[in-house]
Scaffold this motif. Structure first.
Motif, PDB file in Angstrom:
ATOM      1  N   UNK A 224      69.532  24.712  98.098  1.00 21.67           N
ATOM      2  CA  UNK A 224      69.455  25.367  96.792  1.00 21.67           C
ATOM      3  C   UNK A 224      70.223  24.532  95.767  1.00 21.67           C
ATOM      4  N   UNK A 225      69.603  24.248  94.643  1.00 21.79           N
ATOM      5  CA  UNK A 225      70.215  23.440  93.587  1.00 21.79           C
ATOM      6  C   UNK A 225      71.041  24.344  92.666  1.00 21.79           C
ATOM      7  N   UNK A 226      72.357  24.102  92.631  1.00 25.81           N
ATOM      8  CA  UNK A 226      73.287  25.026  91.972  1.00 25.81           C
ATOM      9  C   UNK A 226      73.979  24.364  90.779  1.00 25.81           C
ATOM     10  N   UNK A 227      74.033  25.111  89.684  1.00 28.66           N
ATOM     11  CA  UNK A 227      74.784  24.671  88.509  1.00 28.66           C
ATOM     12  C   UNK A 227      76.033  25.552  88.405  1.00 28.66           C
ATOM     13  N   UNK A 228      77.199  24.958  88.587  1.00 25.11           N
ATOM     14  CA  UNK A 228      78.457  25.707  88.483  1.00 25.11           C
ATOM     15  C   UNK A 228      79.128  25.359  87.164  1.00 25.11           C
ATOM     16  N   UNK A 229      79.438  26.378  86.382  1.00 25.75           N
ATOM     17  CA  UNK A 229      80.034  26.181  85.060  1.00 25.75           C
ATOM     18  C   UNK A 229      81.309  27.009  84.948  1.00 25.75           C
ATOM     19  N   UNK A 230      82.399  26.345  84.573  1.00 20.96           N
ATOM     20  CA  UNK A 230      83.690  26.986  84.364  1.00 20.96           C
ATOM     21  C   UNK A 230      83.778  27.480  82.921  1.00 20.96           C
ATOM     22  N   UNK A 231      83.715  28.792  82.760  1.00 18.01           N
ATOM     23  CA  UNK A 231      83.849  29.391  81.424  1.00 18.01           C
ATOM     24  C   UNK A 231      85.326  29.747  81.217  1.00 18.01           C
ATOM     25  N   UNK A 232      86.140  28.727  80.984  1.00 20.13           N
ATOM     26  CA  UNK A 232      87.571  28.992  80.800  1.00 20.13           C
ATOM     27  C   UNK A 232      87.864  29.689  79.481  1.00 20.13           C
ATOM     28  N   UNK A 233      87.020  29.491  78.478  1.00 19.61           N
ATOM     29  CA  UNK A 233      87.185  30.211  77.217  1.00 19.61           C
ATOM     30  C   UNK A 233      86.160  31.335  77.180  1.00 19.61           C
ATOM     31  N   UNK A 234      86.629  32.548  77.377  1.00 13.77           N
ATOM     32  CA  UNK A 234      85.740  33.713  77.365  1.00 13.77           C
ATOM     33  C   UNK A 234      85.304  34.024  75.932  1.00 13.77           C
ATOM     34  N   UNK A 235      86.221  33.805  75.001  1.00  9.53           N
ATOM     35  CA  UNK A 235      85.932  34.027  73.581  1.00  9.53           C
ATOM     36  C   UNK A 235      86.713  33.021  72.758  1.00  9.53           C
ATOM     37  N   UNK A 236      86.076  32.234  71.896  1.00 12.75           N
ATOM     38  CA  UNK A 236      84.646  32.211  71.636  1.00 12.75           C
ATOM     39  C   UNK A 236      83.864  31.608  72.799  1.00 12.75           C
ATOM     40  N   UNK A 237      82.793  32.268  73.184  1.00 17.77           N
ATOM     41  CA  UNK A 237      81.978  31.836  74.314  1.00 17.77           C
ATOM     42  C   UNK A 237      81.099  30.655  73.914  1.00 17.77           C
ATOM     43  N   UNK A 238      80.988  29.694  74.813  1.00 18.52           N
ATOM     44  CA  UNK A 238      80.123  28.532  74.586  1.00 18.52           C
ATOM     45  C   UNK A 238      78.678  28.939  74.867  1.00 18.52           C
ATOM     46  N   UNK A 239      78.067  29.629  73.905  1.00 14.68           N
ATOM     47  CA  UNK A 239      76.713  30.149  74.103  1.00 14.68           C
ATOM     48  C   UNK A 239      75.694  29.022  74.276  1.00 14.68           C
ATOM     49  N   UNK A 240      75.947  27.891  73.641  1.00 16.88           N
ATOM     50  CA  UNK A 240      75.026  26.765  73.779  1.00 16.88           C
ATOM     51  C   UNK A 240      74.943  26.305  75.237  1.00 16.88           C
ATOM     52  N   UNK A 241      76.103  26.203  75.895  1.00 14.23           N
ATOM     53  CA  UNK A 241      76.122  25.780  77.300  1.00 14.23           C
ATOM     54  C   UNK A 241      75.497  26.842  78.199  1.00 14.23           C
ATOM     55  N   UNK A 242      75.767  28.096  77.910  1.00 12.34           N
ATOM     56  CA  UNK A 242      75.194  29.183  78.710  1.00 12.34           C
ATOM     57  C   UNK A 242      73.670  29.160  78.622  1.00 12.34           C
ATOM     58  N   UNK A 243      73.149  29.074  77.416  1.00 10.56           N
ATOM     59  CA  UNK A 243      71.703  29.093  77.235  1.00 10.56           C
ATOM     60  C   UNK A 243      71.029  27.854  77.824  1.00 10.56           C
TER      61      UNK A 243
END
Length: 320
Positions: A224-243
């Motif tokens: 399974x090909x997995x993308x792991x992303x560390x969201x260390x800043x909950x706010x402001x959220x990096x919506x660009x990276x999430x999307x």
């Protein structure tokens, strides 16, 4: 960027990263001051106190006073860091933070140790699992949850130059330390991508980032090909990276040492619902308090360990 290439440098307490970071930024910025509510030892403040006694205030067990004093110090151009356990940093003083810091837009750095289940044996009264939600709902409040010692140190230093109130959350136990020692891979508000994948996105914060890496490795062994992303800043959220991630994988798992109500998972789900609806599985505590126990045993009991993340990823893949 491959999960198998991520190396553990050592195991250190994230609160130790705060202690080193506050000492170093104290040397660099004479406006940095530190206040504590009778927990100088737990927050690793010894070196700062030794070198800068005139910039340290021991408030005692009076957290509400600590927040008020800190807010007042900003008027004179100081950059106050308040320090105590996460439970006392938020739940006990929410009114003072809301009125004197957030509403008043004061440049106070609220630094909270011993967060989440991994506080361990101190039990439910100290294991706050609602603090991310409490703090991210305050207008203008920045919320940061670093994943290891190095990143906590980097975040501690970075927030001194960041204008506005900040909530910095970290933990008690020794934990795998794997990010860059110089902190160059930490930028406030910018998600840290740890691997690239096409099948499933795993978003995590704090101690759970390492658990997400472990789960990702197991999933990759299964093809399974997995993308792991560390969201260390909950706010402001990096919506660009999430999307960008969910548009590739079209499903996601969120992992946090916090109630699934109001935390990281809610933030990711909101972005997806508004922009690109996908199946999402949320890993976190489920509307419950914690209890006394060893940190790793508690993570297993409450479904926050590596096998549960693997199972959630496989479940969300079946929902695509």
């Amino acid at each position: 960027m491959k999960l198998k290439d991520i190396q553990v440098l050592n195991e250190k307490e994230t609160r130790g990263g705060f202690g080193e970071g506050i000492h170093e930024i104290g040397k660099e910025n004479p406006n940095v001051v530190v206040l504590t509510a009778d927990l100088a030892g737990s927050l690793k403040l010894g070196p700062f106190i030794k070198d800068f006694p005139e910039r340290f205030v021991q408030v005692g067990i009076a957290e509400a006073n600590m927040i008020g004093i800190a807010a007042g110090m900003t008027i004179g151009g100081k950059i106050p860091y308040t320090t105590t356990f996460a439970n006392f940093s938020t739940g006990r003083v929410y009114d003072q933070i809301r009125q004197s810091v957030a509403y008043s837009e004061k440049n106070v750095k609220i630094c909270a140790s011993h967060a989440g289940l991994t506080l361990g044996e101190d039990g439910a009264t100290h294991q706050i699992l609602e603090d991310i939600g409490l703090m991210k709902m305050l207008p203008g409040m920045t919320v940061i949850v670093p994943c290891d010692f190095n990143q906590t140190k980097a975040a501690t230093k970075a927030i001194a130059a960041y204008n506005g109130p900040v909530y910095l959350r970290f933990g008690r136990p020794k934990w795998p330390n794997f990010t860059k020692e110089d902190g160059s891979d930490f930028v406030i508000g910018k998600a840290q991508q740890l691997s690239e994948g096409t099948d499933v996105s795993i978003f995590a914060c704090g101690h759970m980032v390492w658990k997400a890496i472990e789960a990702g490795r197991i999933l990759e062994e299964k093809g399974i090909s997995v993308e792991v992303i560390n969201i260390h800043t909950i706010k402001p959220l990096d919506t660009e990276a999430v999307l960008a991630s969910i548009k590739k994988t079209k499903c996601a798992v969120t992992v946090e040492e916090h109630n699934v109500i109001g935390g990281l998972g809610d933030s990711i789900a909101q972005v997806a619902a508004k922009n690109f609806p996908i199946p999402i599985e949320l890993i976190g505590t489920n509307d419950t308090f914690g209890e006394s126990g060893k940190p790793t045993e508690l993570l297993t009991k409450y479904g926050l360990d590596t096998p549960h993340i693997v199972a959630a990823a496989e479940k969300v893949l079946s929902r695509k």
